[in-house]
Scaffold this motif. Structure first.
Motif, mmCIF file in Angstrom:
data_model
loop_
_atom_site.group_PDB
_atom_site.id
_atom_site.type_symbol
_atom_site.label_atom_id
_atom_site.label_comp_id
_atom_site.label_asym_id
_atom_site.label_seq_id
_atom_site.Cartn_x
_atom_site.Cartn_y
_atom_site.Cartn_z
ATOM 1 N N TYR A 1 5.093 28.366 0.543
ATOM 2 C CA TYR A 1 5.419 28.662 -0.846
ATOM 3 C C TYR A 1 5.288 27.439 -1.753
ATOM 4 C CZ TYR A 1 7.267 32.763 1.449
ATOM 5 O OH TYR A 1 7.399 33.887 2.208
ATOM 6 N N GLY A 2 4.460 26.469 -1.280
ATOM 7 C CA GLY A 2 4.230 25.299 -2.113
ATOM 8 C C GLY A 2 5.341 24.275 -2.062
ATOM 9 N N VAL A 3 6.230 24.369 -1.069
ATOM 10 C CA VAL A 3 7.289 23.382 -0.918
ATOM 11 C C VAL A 3 6.697 22.125 -0.295
ATOM 12 C CG1 VAL A 3 9.497 22.861 0.155
ATOM 13 C CG2 VAL A 3 9.021 25.164 -0.685
ATOM 14 N N ARG A 4 6.960 21.004 -0.894
ATOM 15 C CA ARG A 4 6.393 19.754 -0.411
ATOM 16 C C ARG A 4 7.005 19.389 0.939
ATOM 17 N NH1 ARG A 4 7.692 16.541 -4.460
ATOM 18 N NH2 ARG A 4 5.707 16.713 -5.538
ATOM 19 N N PRO A 5 6.196 19.138 1.964
ATOM 20 C CA PRO A 5 6.731 18.760 3.275
ATOM 21 C C PRO A 5 7.292 17.338 3.243
ATOM 22 C CG PRO A 5 4.338 18.622 3.282
ATOM 23 C CD PRO A 5 4.722 19.240 1.966
ATOM 24 N N LEU A 6 8.173 17.053 4.173
ATOM 25 C CA LEU A 6 8.754 15.722 4.278
ATOM 26 C C LEU A 6 7.747 14.788 4.927
ATOM 27 C CD1 LEU A 6 11.332 13.935 4.006
ATOM 28 C CD2 LEU A 6 11.849 14.575 6.376
ATOM 29 N N ARG A 7 7.441 13.711 4.255
ATOM 30 C CA ARG A 7 6.504 12.729 4.807
ATOM 31 C C ARG A 7 7.180 11.362 4.842
ATOM 32 N NH1 ARG A 7 3.147 15.756 1.269
ATOM 33 N NH2 ARG A 7 1.496 16.897 2.378
ATOM 34 N N THR A 8 6.961 10.636 5.916
ATOM 35 C CA THR A 8 7.581 9.323 6.067
ATOM 36 C C THR A 8 6.664 8.245 5.499
ATOM 37 O OG1 THR A 8 6.594 8.929 8.245
ATOM 38 C CG2 THR A 8 8.725 10.090 8.166
ATOM 39 N N PHE A 9 7.257 7.089 5.294
ATOM 40 C CA PHE A 9 6.458 5.952 4.837
ATOM 41 C C PHE A 9 5.412 5.585 5.878
ATOM 42 C CE2 PHE A 9 5.550 1.420 4.394
ATOM 43 C CZ PHE A 9 5.143 1.375 3.075
ATOM 44 N N ARG A 10 5.742 5.771 7.151
ATOM 45 C CA ARG A 10 4.770 5.468 8.205
ATOM 46 C C ARG A 10 3.535 6.349 8.072
ATOM 47 N NH1 ARG A 10 7.892 6.111 12.482
ATOM 48 N NH2 ARG A 10 8.544 3.915 12.406
ATOM 49 N N GLN A 11 3.723 7.616 7.744
ATOM 50 C CA GLN A 11 2.578 8.507 7.548
ATOM 51 C C GLN A 11 1.748 8.057 6.347
ATOM 52 O OE1 GLN A 11 5.169 12.098 7.532
ATOM 53 N NE2 GLN A 11 3.610 13.009 8.859
ATOM 54 N N ALA A 12 2.420 7.663 5.288
ATOM 55 C CA ALA A 12 1.719 7.193 4.094
ATOM 56 C C ALA A 12 0.961 5.907 4.388
ATOM 57 C CB ALA A 12 2.718 6.984 2.955
ATOM 58 N N ALA A 13 1.578 5.016 5.169
ATOM 59 C CA ALA A 13 0.931 3.755 5.518
ATOM 60 C C ALA A 13 -0.324 4.005 6.345
ATOM 61 C CB ALA A 13 1.907 2.868 6.286
ATOM 62 N N ALA A 14 -0.254 4.955 7.290
ATOM 63 C CA ALA A 14 -1.415 5.282 8.110
ATOM 64 C C ALA A 14 -2.551 5.840 7.252
ATOM 65 C CB ALA A 14 -1.020 6.283 9.191
ATOM 66 N N LYS A 15 -2.207 6.709 6.298
ATOM 67 C CA LYS A 15 -3.218 7.275 5.406
ATOM 68 C C LYS A 15 -3.869 6.168 4.566
ATOM 69 C CE LYS A 15 -3.757 10.724 1.682
ATOM 70 N NZ LYS A 15 -4.861 11.477 2.321
ATOM 71 N N TYR A 16 -3.054 5.264 4.076
ATOM 72 C CA TYR A 16 -3.562 4.155 3.258
ATOM 73 C C TYR A 16 -4.546 3.298 4.058
ATOM 74 C CZ TYR A 16 -3.472 -0.348 0.815
ATOM 75 O OH TYR A 16 -3.817 -1.527 0.187
ATOM 76 N N LEU A 17 -4.186 2.937 5.280
ATOM 77 C CA LEU A 17 -5.053 2.073 6.084
ATOM 78 C C LEU A 17 -6.332 2.786 6.488
ATOM 79 C CD1 LEU A 17 -2.395 0.361 8.392
ATOM 80 C CD2 LEU A 17 -3.629 -0.664 6.470
ATOM 81 N N ASN A 18 -6.255 4.081 6.720
ATOM 82 C CA ASN A 18 -7.441 4.835 7.139
ATOM 83 C C ASN A 18 -8.422 5.103 6.000
ATOM 84 O OD1 ASN A 18 -6.834 5.114 9.877
ATOM 85 N ND2 ASN A 18 -5.503 6.869 9.507
ATOM 86 N N GLU A 19 -7.915 5.151 4.770
ATOM 87 C CA GLU A 19 -8.765 5.574 3.655
ATOM 88 C C GLU A 19 -9.095 4.455 2.674
ATOM 89 O OE1 GLU A 19 -6.904 8.870 1.744
ATOM 90 O OE2 GLU A 19 -6.922 10.140 3.559
ATOM 91 N N THR A 20 -8.558 3.269 2.878
ATOM 92 C CA THR A 20 -8.755 2.181 1.930
ATOM 93 C C THR A 20 -9.799 1.201 2.435
ATOM 94 O OG1 THR A 20 -6.461 2.351 1.194
ATOM 95 C CG2 THR A 20 -7.619 0.319 0.658
ATOM 96 N N GLU A 21 -10.636 0.732 1.535
ATOM 97 C CA GLU A 21 -11.613 -0.306 1.844
ATOM 98 C C GLU A 21 -11.396 -1.472 0.881
ATOM 99 O OE1 GLU A 21 -15.608 1.028 1.887
ATOM 100 O OE2 GLU A 21 -15.270 2.634 3.347
ATOM 101 N N LYS A 22 -10.973 -2.586 1.394
ATOM 102 C CA LYS A 22 -10.778 -3.790 0.601
ATOM 103 C C LYS A 22 -10.811 -4.976 1.547
ATOM 104 C CE LYS A 22 -6.573 -4.669 -0.834
ATOM 105 N NZ LYS A 22 -5.204 -4.633 -1.371
ATOM 106 N N ARG A 23 -11.179 -6.128 1.028
ATOM 107 C CA ARG A 23 -11.353 -7.279 1.913
ATOM 108 C C ARG A 23 -10.031 -7.830 2.430
ATOM 109 N NH1 ARG A 23 -13.691 -11.931 -2.158
ATOM 110 N NH2 ARG A 23 -12.162 -11.749 -3.828
ATOM 111 N N SER A 24 -8.915 -7.514 1.748
ATOM 112 C CA SER A 24 -7.615 -8.012 2.209
ATOM 113 C C SER A 24 -6.838 -6.947 2.981
ATOM 114 C CB SER A 24 -6.786 -8.481 1.014
ATOM 115 O OG SER A 24 -6.562 -7.419 0.095
ATOM 116 N N LEU A 25 -7.538 -5.941 3.517
ATOM 117 C CA LEU A 25 -6.853 -4.848 4.201
ATOM 118 C C LEU A 25 -6.120 -5.338 5.452
ATOM 119 C CD1 LEU A 25 -6.316 -1.814 4.017
ATOM 120 C CD2 LEU A 25 -8.309 -1.446 5.488
ATOM 121 N N ASN A 26 -6.672 -6.322 6.145
ATOM 122 C CA ASN A 26 -5.994 -6.848 7.337
ATOM 123 C C ASN A 26 -4.645 -7.450 6.966
ATOM 124 O OD1 ASN A 26 -7.976 -6.093 9.140
ATOM 125 N ND2 ASN A 26 -9.053 -8.041 9.044
#
Length: 322
Positions: A2-27
């Motif tokens: 019904y469009g209720v936002r699921p609970l997401r942790t910071f760890r999940q957000a961090a994983a998404k960020y690292l997988n989808e971001t391209e930048k020279r300081s990513l390490n």
């Protein structure tokens, strides 16, 4: 459903960020996230704000971490929160969170000051360095090149200047992929010209033939950092500040280089070029006449030891308790 936002942790957000971001300081961002995960990895991303981050901030401060380091880590949190509030959408086209939190700047007032070396301190310190670090330090204090550039310095970055019977180095402003790693590019994203006075040139000539690619190899490989145990040990044995009010990092040699140029009367605009401050211009398009001007400027700081240049005085801060 019904469009209720699921609970997401910071760890999940961090994983998404690292997988989808391209930048020279990513390490570097990944290292920050490893530390943050200990404190907020299991926390729901919409619950992260300055209040819930206080435990993390207190722990980092108690560990003796400088505010600059913690600020870099918070910057990654800020970036992920912004993406979650403005860019990332789920299968129901809902943003991950409604609003990105406002994360305040840290004001711990603990930044270590640079410590430019006197000639006497330099001689005492350099004698205690391992031979390979001694050569790198001598080159750095005579060129103002950042430690990263010294570690990465490559022979294919050298360019002959026949009109002046010398050579220069040009460090790429943009990232370049080499066989053994990615050169991340200069901090200001501009190509940097590195001119050589007689001391720097003698160091370079002494390094020829040691490695096919890198100017300053150690045990046949590229050196990853100057600020290692050899550097730290020599700094302490030389009797230089270790109380934390001054930094011990190799960046002090860049400040030493800049102070000596100023003491020698080198003009501000010339110092700006030699210190590789962002200019908005293309530094690789210098004429031989301009390069000669820069070389003459860095020659002035060589003459100091023979008494031909004005000395500069460093005023040390004395803190009296009680």
């Amino acid at each position: 459903m019904y469009g209720v936002r699921p609970l997401r942790t910071f760890r999940q957000a961090a994983a998404k960020y690292l997988n989808e971001t391209e930048k020279r300081s990513l390490n570097r961002d990944a290292n920050c996230l490893r530390i943050l995960d200990r404190y907020i990895g299991d926390m729901a991303i919409e619950e992260i704000h300055m209040g819930t981050l206080q435990k993390y901030l207190k722990a980092r401060k108690d560990e003796g971490i400088k505010s600059g380091t913690a600020s870099r880590e918070l910057a990654v949190v800020r970036r992920i929160s912004t993406l979650a509030a403005r860019v990332w959408r789920d299968e129901n086209n809902k943003l991950w969170i409604d609003t990105a939190p406002l994360l305040a700047l840290l004001k711990w007032e603990d930044a270590a000051e640079p410590y430019p070396l006197s000639w006497k301190e330099q001689r005492r310190f350099f004698k205690l360095l391992p031979d390979y670090l001694h050569k790198m330090a001598l080159f750095k204090v005579n060129t103002g090149l950042r430690a990263q550039g010294v570690c990465w310095l490559r022979w294919d970055w050298e360019f002959e200047i026949p009109e002046l019977n010398t050579s220069i180095f040009i460090t790429p402003g943009k990232p370049v992929q080499y066989a053994d790693g990615l050169w991340p590019g200069e901090k200001n994203k501009e190509d940097q010209v590195v001119v050589l006075n007689r001391v720097a040139k003698s160091v370079i000539d002494g390094q020829r033939g040691l490695h096919p690619d890198y100017v300053f190899p150690h045990r046949g490989k590229r050196i990853f950092q100057m600020n290692n145990s050899g550097w730290q040990t020599a700094w302490e044995k030389a009797g230089l500040p270790i109380d934390g009010s001054y930094t011990k990092a190799p960046h002090n040699l860049k400040h030493t280089f800049g102070r000596r140029l100023r003491a020698a009367g080198v003009a501000f605009e010339t110092r700006k070029v030699l210190l590789h401050h962002k200019s908005g211009g293309i530094t690789t398009h210098y004429s031989p006449a301009k390069l000669e001007e820069l070389i003459n400027a860095v020659e002035k700081i060589v003459e100091k030891e023979s008494g031909k240049n004005p000395a500069f005085t460093l005023i040390r801060r004395n803190v009296v308790n009680g």
